[in-house]
Design a protein around this motif. Structure first.
Motif, mmCIF file in Angstrom:
data_model
loop_
_atom_site.group_PDB
_atom_site.id
_atom_site.type_symbol
_atom_site.label_atom_id
_atom_site.label_comp_id
_atom_site.label_asym_id
_atom_site.label_seq_id
_atom_site.Cartn_x
_atom_site.Cartn_y
_atom_site.Cartn_z
ATOM 1 N N HIS A 88 -0.808 1.963 13.612
ATOM 2 C CA HIS A 88 0.229 1.546 12.673
ATOM 3 C C HIS A 88 0.815 0.205 13.105
ATOM 4 O O HIS A 88 1.018 -0.048 14.288
ATOM 5 N N TYR A 147 7.013 3.885 5.241
ATOM 6 C CA TYR A 147 5.631 4.351 5.327
ATOM 7 C C TYR A 147 5.512 5.810 4.904
ATOM 8 O O TYR A 147 4.586 6.200 4.193
ATOM 9 N N PHE A 148 6.470 6.639 5.321
ATOM 10 C CA PHE A 148 6.448 8.061 4.980
ATOM 11 C C PHE A 148 7.274 8.384 3.734
ATOM 12 O O PHE A 148 7.484 9.554 3.421
ATOM 13 N N ASN A 172 7.185 14.621 9.732
ATOM 14 C CA ASN A 172 5.943 13.987 9.294
ATOM 15 C C ASN A 172 4.952 13.851 10.444
ATOM 16 O O ASN A 172 3.743 14.044 10.261
ATOM 17 N N ARG A 192 2.024 8.556 2.537
ATOM 18 C CA ARG A 192 1.994 7.332 3.332
ATOM 19 C C ARG A 192 1.788 6.140 2.404
ATOM 20 O O ARG A 192 1.007 6.197 1.470
ATOM 21 N N ASP A 214 1.969 1.513 2.607
ATOM 22 C CA ASP A 214 2.173 0.347 3.452
ATOM 23 C C ASP A 214 3.191 -0.580 2.797
ATOM 24 O O ASP A 214 3.348 -0.598 1.578
#
Length: 727
Positions: free
Chosen positions: A131, A142-143, A166, A208, A210
Motif C-alpha cells: 500500500h 482506502y477502506f 478491516n 477498497r 485508491d
C-alpha cells in the motif's frame, strides 16, 4: 441492577501542542471501548474532551486539528481528569495508530495504564505490504471508512477501530498455510496483537479504493516517427503510457522505452504493455530472505518477515521488491532480501522492453543492445538526471547507513564479528562530518560553498579537512568489499572528492541534519556518446516545450542540430492568464474566488509560511487546505488532495517538481516565476566554462521549471493557469 459490560480494548487518540511530552501539552483526548468477537468488533462507551493548555498553541496545530482557540479557552485542565482516565484505562489494552506519543503524553500527565498497546500502523504494514500510504486519513479513504473529523481525537479513535476490523478481515482471507507461517513468526516475538490472529475472525467483505488513479485514458493524436530526434506531445499527458499504446497499436517492436522512475516501469509492466527491467538492487532473492527469516530474533526483524511472507503470497509478482512500501519501516533490512542477480539476464532478444534511467546504463554495461531503438521519455527529466544524476553525493547519513548495514549496534543485527570495526568507523564518521559542519558554519555565508572557494579563501581549513578525510578513509578501508557495491562506491566517492579532477565541480552543502559533499561534471559528452554507441537510435519524448527550450536541450544532449527533427507548435505563454495581486489579502481573495482543485505556487517557503499563518483559518472555513511543511509528506498531501473537490494546496516549485506522483489540478496559480540561482557553485562554473550554454539556460530557465510543474499537476487536461508576475 445489571452489571456494566467489561471491555478488553480501548481505542484512544490524543491531540497535542507539539511532539515533546516533557514540554508540550495535551489538547484533546478521545476514546472508545470495544471487544473483538468472531462476528466482528463490538464498540461500547465513547468519550472525548478538550483541555486548556498553559502554553501557547502554534497556528499550525489549530490548522491541523481544527480545534479553535475559543474551545480551548473554555475547556477544563487535564489535571482535573487524571483520576478519571486512570480508572478507565488502567486495565485495558490500548489501540492506536502509532500510539507511542499518545501513551507517553498520558503517562507524563500521571494517567495509569496497563502497559499493553496494539499499534495498527504495525499491522497495516505487513497486511498491506504494497500500500502506498500508511497514514490514517489515506487508509480511511482506502477502506471507505467515514472519517468526518480528521485529526479530532474521538473521530480518529473510531476510525482506528474500523481500520482494525478491516485488517482482521483481510487476514481472514489468507490461506491456512500462510496463516500458519505468520503465526510461527509471531510466536517468536513479543507482540501484544498476536492474540488477535490466534482467534477465528469472521471473514467480512472489504471495500477498497485508491485515492490516486495513475492510469488515464488518452487520445493519442501525435503520429510518432521513431527516426525523429525529438517527439513532442501537445499536452503533458502520461507520455510513456501514450507512447507504449501507440507502439502496440501499430505493432512496432524492438524498442526500449526508458522512463524516469522505476515505479512507472512497474506499472507499465503490470499493464502488459512491455517487459519490465530492474537493476540488481531491486530484484528479489528468496534464498536471502529465507536465511534472514531463520535468523531473525528482534521484533523489528520479525515484523519485516511478516511483511515479506504476505507479499510473497498475495502479490501479483515477486520478481522485484519495488512495490514493497519500505518508506516507513523495512528499508533497513532491504539488503537482506535482494541478491546479486538482476532481471537483465537473457532479455536482449525480447521485443518490447521498459526500464528507468539508471537501469538503462546498467543494460549498456551488461548486454548487447545495438539493435534496439531507444525512446527516452521526458528529456527534461533525463537532462536533470544526467546533470544531477551524474553528481555523486557523499553524505554523513548515507555513509553511516551503509556502515550500519554491515552491523547495527542499535539492533545488534548483522555481522557480529565486525562490531568493533563498525563502532570505530561510526565514531570516525561523526568526528569527520562534525568537523566539516563546524568549519562551514563558521565560514559559509549560505548553505553551500564550492571546494575551490574554500581552498582559495580558507586554505588552512581546507587542508585540515583533507587530512581528516585521509584519516577517515583509513578507518573505512577495512570495510570495503564486506557490504554491497553501493557502500563501496560511496567510499570511493569520498576519496575522489578530495582528489583533483578536471571538469568536475565540487561543493559542500549543509542541511538541517546532514552534511553532503557534491561532485558534478560540467560536460555530458561522454555519457551522451556512450548512449549513442550502445543502441541503433536514440529519440526523446516530451511535451509542452517551445523551440527555444528545445534548442537548449539540443546543445546539452547533442541531437546533432538536426533542426528539422525538432518541431513543436507549443507557445507556453498562450496558456497563461496574468493576474494583478498586490497584497497577501489580494492573494487570499483570489484563492477564495476560484473553485475546484487549486495549486498555488509560492516563490519560497518563508513567503508561504507567512501567508499560511495569516489566512489558514479563513480558508479552512470554506475549503480543504493543504500546505507544504504543514500537512505531512508530499505523497500524503497528493493523496489527500485527490480526495476532495474544493481543495487548495500551497507549495513551492522545487517541492512540486520532486514529487513522484501526478495530480489533476483545475487551477494552477504562480505567485512568482521560478528564477535561476546564478550564485550556485555549479552555475558559476557553467558560466565560466560554457558561457553560451549558460546564456541559453538563463534565458529558458523559467519556462523549463514552469513546464516541470505543469507536468506534475496535469492529467487528462491542462489546468487553468494564472501568473501573478507577467513577463
Amino acid at each position: 441492577m445489571s452489571q456494566e459490560k467489561k471491555y478488553k480494548y480501548c481505542s484512544i487518540d490524543l491531540e497535542f501542542t507539539g511532539f515533546d511530552p516533557e514540554k508540550d501539552q495535551v489538547l484533546e483526548i478521545g476514546f472508545a471501548f470495544f471487544n473483538v468477537t468472531k462476528q466482528g468488533i463490538e464498540v461500547g462507551e465513547q468519550w472525548s474532551q478538550v483541555f486548556k493548555p498553559t502554553i501557547p498553541v502554534h497556528e499550525k496545530i489549530y490548522g491541523l486539528t481544527g480545534i479553535s482557540p475559543e474551545e480551548l479557552d473554555s475547556a477544563p485542565m487535564l489535571s482535573e481528569y487524571v483520576d478519571f482516565l486512570s480508572t478507565k484505562l488502567s486495565d485495558v489494552t490500548i489501540l492506536g495508530h502509532n500510539p507511542v506519543l499518545d501513551v507517553k503524553f498520558l503517562e507524563a500527565a500521571g494517567v495509569k495504564l496497563s502497559g499493553l498497546a496494539i499499534d495498527t500502523l504495525e499491522l497495516v504494514q505487513f497486511l498491506l505490504p504494497t500500500h502506498h500510504s500508511y497514514n490514517l486519513e489515506n487508509l480511511a479513504h482506502y477502506f471507505d471508512i467515514k472519517h468526518a473529523g480528521s485529526h479530532r481525537a474521538l473521530s480518529d479513535a473510531l476510525t482506528t477501530i474500523s481500520l482494525l476490523q478491516n485488517l482482521l478481515s483481510i487476514y481472514a482471507t489468507f490461506d491456512e498455510q500462510l496463516k500458519t507461517d505468520l503465526l510461527e513468526v509471531m510466536s517468536r516475538g513479543q507482540f501484544v496483537w498476536h492474540e488477535l490472529f490466534e482467534m477465528e475472525f469472521f471473514n467480512r467483505d472489504v471495500v477498497r479504493k485508491d485515492s490516486l488513479v495513475s492510469e488515464q485514458s488518452l487520445d493519442i493524436q501525435t503520429q510518432l516517427d521513431l527516426n525523429s530526434k525529438v517527439i513532442v506531445f501537445d499536452k503533458p499527458h502520461l507520455m510513456d503510457q501514450a507512447t507504449l499504446e501507440y507502439l502496440k497499436q501499430n505493432h512496432l517492436e524492438n524498442y526500449l522505452l526508458v522512463v524516469p522512475e522505476q515505479r512507472r516501469v512497474l506499472e507499465l509492466w503490470q499493464s502488459g504493455l512491455a517487459e519490465g527491467l530492474f537493476g540488481f538492487q531491486e530484484v528479489y532473492d528468496s534464498e536471502n530472505f529465507v536465511k534472514f527469516k531463520n535468523q531473525a530474533v528482534t521484533n523489528e526483524e520479525l515484523r519485516f518477515c511478516l511483511k515479506i511472507l504476505v507479499w510473497e503470497k498475495i502479490n501479483w509478482q515477486s520478481k522485484t521488491v519495488l512495490d514493497l512500501n519500505l518508506s516507513f519501516f523495512g528499508g533497513q533490512f532491504k539488503s537482506y532480501i535482494v541478491g546479486k542477480n538482476t532481471s537483465l539476464d537473457n532479455i536482449a532478444d525480447q521485443q518490447n522492453l521498459v526500464c528507468d534511467y539508471p537501469t538503462m546504463f546498467e543494460i549498456m554495461q551488461s548486454q548487447n543492445f545495438e539493435n534496439k531503438k531507444v525512446l527516452i521519455v521526458d528529456l527534461q527529466n533525463f537532462e536533470s538526471y544526467l546533470t544531477q544524476g551524474a553528481r555523486t553525493r557523499v553524505s554523513w547519513n548515507g555513509l553511516s547507513y551503509g556502515v550500519k548495514l554491515l552491523y547495527n549496534p542499535e539492533t545488534d543485527y548483522g555481522q557480529k564479528d565486525l562490531e568493533d570495526q563498525v563502532s570505530f568507523a561510526l565514531s570516525s564518521l561523526d568526528l569527520f562530518f562534525g568537523l566539516i559542519q563546524i568549519v562551514l558554519r563558521q565560514k559559509m555565508k549560505s548553505t553551500y560553498i564550492s571546494v575551490t572557494d574554500l581552498k582559495n579563501i580558507q586554505p588552512y581549513y581546507y587542508n585540515k579537512l583533507v587530512s581528516a578525510a585521509i584519516n577517515l578513509l583509513e578507518r573505512l578501508e577495512p570495510l570495503v568489499g564486506l557490504g554491497d557495491i553501493v557502500f563501496d562506491q560511496k567510499i570511493k566517492n569520498l576519496k575522489d572528492f578530495f582528489t583533483e579532477q578536471h571538469g568536475i565541480v565540487k561543493w559542500f552543502s549543509l542541511q538541517e541534519d546532514n552534511v553532503v559533499l557534491h561532485s558534478q561534471p560540467i560536460d555530458l559528452n561522454f555519457q551522451i556518446q556512450e548512449i549513442k554507441e550502445s543502441f541503433s537510435s536514440v529519440s526523446y519524448i516530451d511535451s509542452m516545450l517551445d523551440r527555444d527550450t528545445l534548442f537548449y536541450y539540443d546543445d546539452r544532449l547533442e541531437f546533432n542540430n538536426e533542426q528539422s527533427d525538432i518541431s513543436t507548435n507549443t507557445n507556453l505563454w498562450d496558456n497563461f492568464t496574468n493576474i494583478d495581486l498586490q497584497t497577501e489579502h489580494d492573494i487570499f481573495e483570489f484563492i477564495m474566488s476560484q473553485r475546484g482543485k487549486q495549486v498555488v505556487v509560492f516563490s519560497d517557503s518563508l513567503t508561504l509560511k507567512n501567508f499560511y499563518k495569516n489566512y489558514y483559518q479563513q480558508i479552512k472555513e470554506h475549503k480543504v487546505l493543504l500546505a507544504q511543511d504543514y500537512s505531512g509528506s508530499g505523497n500524503k498531501m497528493f493523496r489527500n488532495f485527490s480526495l476532495f473537490e474544493d481543495v487548495v494546496l500551497l507549495a513551492t516549485s522545487p517541492f512540486l517538481i520532486k514529487q513522484k506522483y501526478k495530480i489533476q489540478v483545475d487551477v494552477l496559480s504562480f505567485l512568482a516565476l521560478p528564477t535561476l540561482d546564478e550564485n550556485h557553485p555549479y552555475n558559476l562554473s557553467l558560466a565560466q566554462i560554457e558561457p553560451e550554454l549558460f546564456a541559453k539556460l538563463r534565458k529558458n530557465y523559467t519556462n523549463m521549471e514552469i513546464v516541470k510543474v505543469i507536468k506534475v499537476v496535469s492529467g487528462a487536461n491542462l489546468p487553468t493557469i494564472f501568473v501573478r508576475d507577467p513577463r
